[in-house]
Design a protein around this motif. Structure first.
Motif, PDB file in Angstrom:
ATOM      1  N   ASN A  58       8.812  -5.346   2.810  1.00 43.71           N
ATOM      2  CA  ASN A  58       7.994  -5.529   4.005  1.00 43.71           C
ATOM      3  C   ASN A  58       6.519  -5.598   3.612  1.00 43.71           C
ATOM      4  O   ASN A  58       5.860  -4.581   3.437  1.00 43.71           O
ATOM      5  CB  ASN A  58       8.234  -4.380   4.993  1.00 43.71           C
ATOM      6  CG  ASN A  58       7.632  -4.674   6.352  1.00 43.71           C
ATOM      7  OD1 ASN A  58       6.650  -5.411   6.461  1.00 43.71           O
ATOM      8  ND2 ASN A  58       8.216  -4.101   7.384  1.00 43.71           N
ATOM      9  N   ALA A  77       3.770  -6.715   5.268  1.00 47.06           N
ATOM     10  CA  ALA A  77       2.750  -6.244   6.209  1.00 47.06           C
ATOM     11  C   ALA A  77       2.706  -4.718   6.217  1.00 47.06           C
ATOM     12  O   ALA A  77       1.637  -4.110   6.204  1.00 47.06           O
ATOM     13  CB  ALA A  77       3.035  -6.776   7.601  1.00 47.06           C
ATOM     14  N   MET A  78       3.890  -4.099   6.213  1.00 46.80           N
ATOM     15  CA  MET A  78       3.934  -2.639   6.258  1.00 46.80           C
ATOM     16  C   MET A  78       3.410  -2.050   4.951  1.00 46.80           C
ATOM     17  O   MET A  78       2.766  -0.994   4.955  1.00 46.80           O
ATOM     18  CB  MET A  78       5.372  -2.173   6.533  1.00 46.80           C
ATOM     19  CG  MET A  78       5.460  -0.725   6.940  1.00 46.80           C
ATOM     20  SD  MET A  78       4.528  -0.371   8.451  1.00 46.80           S
ATOM     21  CE  MET A  78       3.705   1.152   7.990  1.00 46.80           C
ATOM     22  N   SER A  79       3.674  -2.717   3.837  1.00 47.19           N
ATOM     23  CA  SER A  79       3.166  -2.207   2.554  1.00 47.19           C
ATOM     24  C   SER A  79       1.652  -2.113   2.587  1.00 47.19           C
ATOM     25  O   SER A  79       1.070  -1.124   2.154  1.00 47.19           O
ATOM     26  CB  SER A  79       3.596  -3.132   1.414  1.00 47.19           C
ATOM     27  OG  SER A  79       4.979  -3.113   1.277  1.00 47.19           O
ATOM     28  N   SER A  80       1.031  -3.153   3.102  1.00 45.59           N
ATOM     29  CA  SER A  80      -0.424  -3.124   3.212  1.00 45.59           C
ATOM     30  C   SER A  80      -0.842  -1.999   4.148  1.00 45.59           C
ATOM     31  O   SER A  80      -1.814  -1.288   3.889  1.00 45.59           O
ATOM     32  CB  SER A  80      -0.936  -4.475   3.712  1.00 45.59           C
ATOM     33  OG  SER A  80      -2.337  -4.502   3.690  1.00 45.59           O
ATOM     34  N   ALA A  81      -0.067  -1.804   5.221  1.00 45.01           N
ATOM     35  CA  ALA A  81      -0.424  -0.785   6.208  1.00 45.01           C
ATOM     36  C   ALA A  81      -0.156   0.638   5.720  1.00 45.01           C
ATOM     37  O   ALA A  81      -0.554   1.593   6.374  1.00 45.01           O
ATOM     38  CB  ALA A  81       0.307  -1.036   7.529  1.00 45.01           C
ATOM     39  N   VAL A  82       0.547   0.820   4.588  1.00 48.27           N
ATOM     40  CA  VAL A  82       0.597   2.168   4.014  1.00 48.27           C
ATOM     41  C   VAL A  82      -0.437   2.295   2.894  1.00 48.27           C
ATOM     42  O   VAL A  82      -0.539   3.349   2.268  1.00 48.27           O
ATOM     43  CB  VAL A  82       1.994   2.571   3.462  1.00 48.27           C
ATOM     44  CG1 VAL A  82       3.007   2.619   4.576  1.00 48.27           C
ATOM     45  CG2 VAL A  82       2.437   1.668   2.343  1.00 48.27           C
ATOM     46  N   ALA A 101       8.357  -2.298  -2.565  1.00 44.74           N
ATOM     47  CA  ALA A 101       7.928  -2.118  -1.176  1.00 44.74           C
ATOM     48  C   ALA A 101       7.438  -3.444  -0.597  1.00 44.74           C
ATOM     49  O   ALA A 101       7.822  -3.842   0.501  1.00 44.74           O
ATOM     50  CB  ALA A 101       6.829  -1.058  -1.094  1.00 44.74           C
TER      51      ALA A 101
END
Ligand SMILES: Nc1ncnc2c1ncn2[C@@H]1O[C@H](COP(=O)(O)OP(=O)(O)OP(=O)(O)O)[C@@H](O)[C@H]1O
Ligand SMILES: [Mg+2]
Lengths: 300, 229
Positions: free
Chosen positions: A185, A187-192, A181
């Motif tokens: 991405n 940034a998105m990984s952190s955001a999930v 993951a």
């Protein structure tokens, strides 16, 4: 007669393939998945090799009866030592250079020099080697014309095991899921909710540990000196780049293609000519497919 | 629960969001409406931590999230469905949802997710990147819900989606809100959707929040004037 040659050639090809693959697997993770150009990756292999050397010395002195199986302890230890070293390296050094590829290149190149010098001070400039377990010396005589060295067969089997292990870690564990993951991405990984810092450290440590295994295994086919890592690193990068960064399957196929081409060409011409031909081939392919043979097909 | 005050967000030197502030209580829903380029995504991304906010506070259950990395904000109870979905294209549908379990508040994918979005169960083993836009939107919502958030933040969930699916998504969100006691913050340009899923509306214009009221006490024509060019 020609059948024997064909089988021997094929075996040599497969043997070189597994060696290339073993070298490239760690890099496929550190460079391929994480995008970190670690010029000191070869020195991590050397660290694995020296760990194996020390383990052999220890067994020789304290448990000579176990000399036949020390290699298994050495491989596990080499993995452990380089894994921990990689973890600390990522937390304390590499992570400060993320998104600055040129700085990473320079910094890790500097690191590789420091490590080489350290090896020179600790182990001396001359080569060290380890005794080969008796059950690994000699060859398996398939027929009169075909003799397959046992240590090469062992390396083939071990590489298959390691490659399968890497596949399972990446595709069947949570760490693997997180790492994939983050590769796709960050940034998105952190955001999930994925702790990307920890994933970075563990992924880098895993790649380093694999370098350690490779270094450990290579003590079976060659001796180790402070500059050994430099020999490995170029081939590793060629395999990974040729196969397509971020594609483990690509690394496997690329290693296979290069190994088979090299052994075949070596049969037809001198070793260095073969190497030059391979490099030209790689350059031509990369000219037409700049992302390597197996660039992932992304839908943006 | 969420209390944002005097939030200022920049891209380099360009000041995009000015002194944004609002409150959102438990299980409340709030829509952020505004035209293209007014700063909706910028504000929402700053809330989840994908871009930094330079000044101001983001209090959530009493703790200031402003300088925390995104994953800590998710651990605190936020979840984010970004504009453009940003699902992981190479991961399967199931793996995409699994990435949402990081908070550990669910041990495995809760069954309500597939009950709300049965199409995701049917496509469990497909790559996320091969789904249609509407399916990717459901996947992004499912992935966010897998972290068991208290507050779900959605950035233009209707963008590029056909009207019948928009209705489905609105219905799902309303049911999820009730069932999970979920607070929702959603940015929108489609006013009908915003009115359907949110109790309160706030209007953002050139980076400033210019109106904020319950939808019943709001002058809808005035809001509409902010949305048309
Ligand atoms: N990465 C960036 N760098 C510089 N400026 C940006 C960047 N992203 C957005 N902007 C600018 O910030 C302003 C707000 O953009 P934002 O994406 O928040 O708008 P939006 O309300 O979400 O619009 P839309 O409805 O089109 O998604 C715009 O003027 C935009 O040009
Ligand atoms: Mg936007």
């Amino acid at each position: 007669m020609s059948f024997d040659i064909a089988v021997t050639q094929l075996f040599n090809g497969v043997s070189l393939f597994t060696i290339l693959l073993l070298m490239a697997l760690g890099l496929a993770i550190v460079f391929g998945l994480m995008g970190v150009i670690n010029m000191a990756h070869g020195e991590l292999m050397a660290l694995g090799a020296y760990t194996t050397y020390l383990t052999a010395k220890f067994f020789e002195e304290h448990m000579p009866s176990l000399m036949n199986v020390y290699l298994f302890f050495a491989i596990a230890l080499a993995f452990g030592v380089t894994f921990v070293f990689g973890y600390v390296l990522e937390r304390g050094f590499i992570r400060w250079f993320y998104n600055r590829p040129l700085d990473t290149l320079l910094a890790t190149w500097g690191l590789s020099l420091v490590l080489q010098q350290t090896y020179r001070s600790v182990f001396g400039a001359q080569e060290v080697s380890v005794p080969l377990a008796t059950w690994l010396s000699g060859a398996w005589t398939v027929s009169e014309g075909i003799q397959l060295p046992l240590n090469r067969i062992f390396i083939i089997g071990l590489t298959a095991l390691v490659a399968a292990g890497v596949y399972l870690i990446l595709h069947k564990t949570r760490l693997g899921l997180r790492a994939r993951a983050v590769t796709q991405n960050r940034a998105m990984s952190s955001a999930v909710g994925i702790d990307t810092n920890r994933v970075d450290a563990l992924t880098f440590a895993l790649g380093s540990g694999l370098a350690g295994i490779a270094g450990s295994v290579f003590t079976m086919i060659g001796s180790t000196n402070p500059g050994t890592g430099q020999l490995y690193i170029v081939d590793s990068f060629i395999v990974v780049v040729f196969g397509g960064v971020a594609s483990l399957i690509g690394t496997v196929f690329s290693g296979f293609a290069i190994a088979q081409a090299q052994t075949t060409l070596e049969y037809l011409m001198s070793g260095s000519m073969a190497k030059v031909s391979i490099l030209l081939l790689v350059i031509v392919v990369l000219y037409f497919r700049p992302n390597g043979l197996f660039a992932p097909k992304m839908r943006s | 629960m969420l209390s944002v005050s005097k939030l200022n967000i920049y891209y380099g030197e360009s000041h995009v969001v000015h002194d944004a502030g609002f409150e959102l209580g438990e299980a409340e829903s709030l829509a952020l409406v505004g035209r293209n380029g007014m700063g909706k995504s910028t504000l929402l991304k700053a809330l989840i931590g994908m871009i930094p906010a330079r000044r101001g506070t983001i209090l959530f259950d009493g703790a200031d999230l402003k300088d925390l990395p995104s994953f800590r904000r998710v651990a605190a109870g936020l979840a984010f469905v970004p504009q453009g979905r940003m699902i992981f294209p190479q991961l399967t549908v199931e793996e995409n949802i699994l990435t949402g379990l990081e908070t550990g508040r669910y041990r495995s994918i809760p069954s309500f997710i597939y009950e709300f979005f049965p199409v995701l169960r049917d496509m469990k083993n497909r790559r996320g990147g091969n789904l249609s836009g509407g399916q990717q939107q459901m996947l992004a919502i499912a992935r966010a819900l897998a972290s068991r958030p208290k507050l779900l933040i959605l950035d233009e969930p209707t963008e590029g989606i056909q009207p019948s699916i928009i209705k489905d998504i609105a219905r799902s969100l309303n049911e999820l809100k009730k069932e999970l006691n979920l607070a929702i913050l959603v940015s929108e340009q489609v006013l009908s959707f915003a009115l359907e899923v949110a109790d309160r509306l706030m209007v953002i214009d050139r980076g400033r929040i210019v109106r904020e009221a319950h939808k019943d006490s709001l002058n809808i024509d005035e809001v509409r004037s902010y949305l048309t060019v």
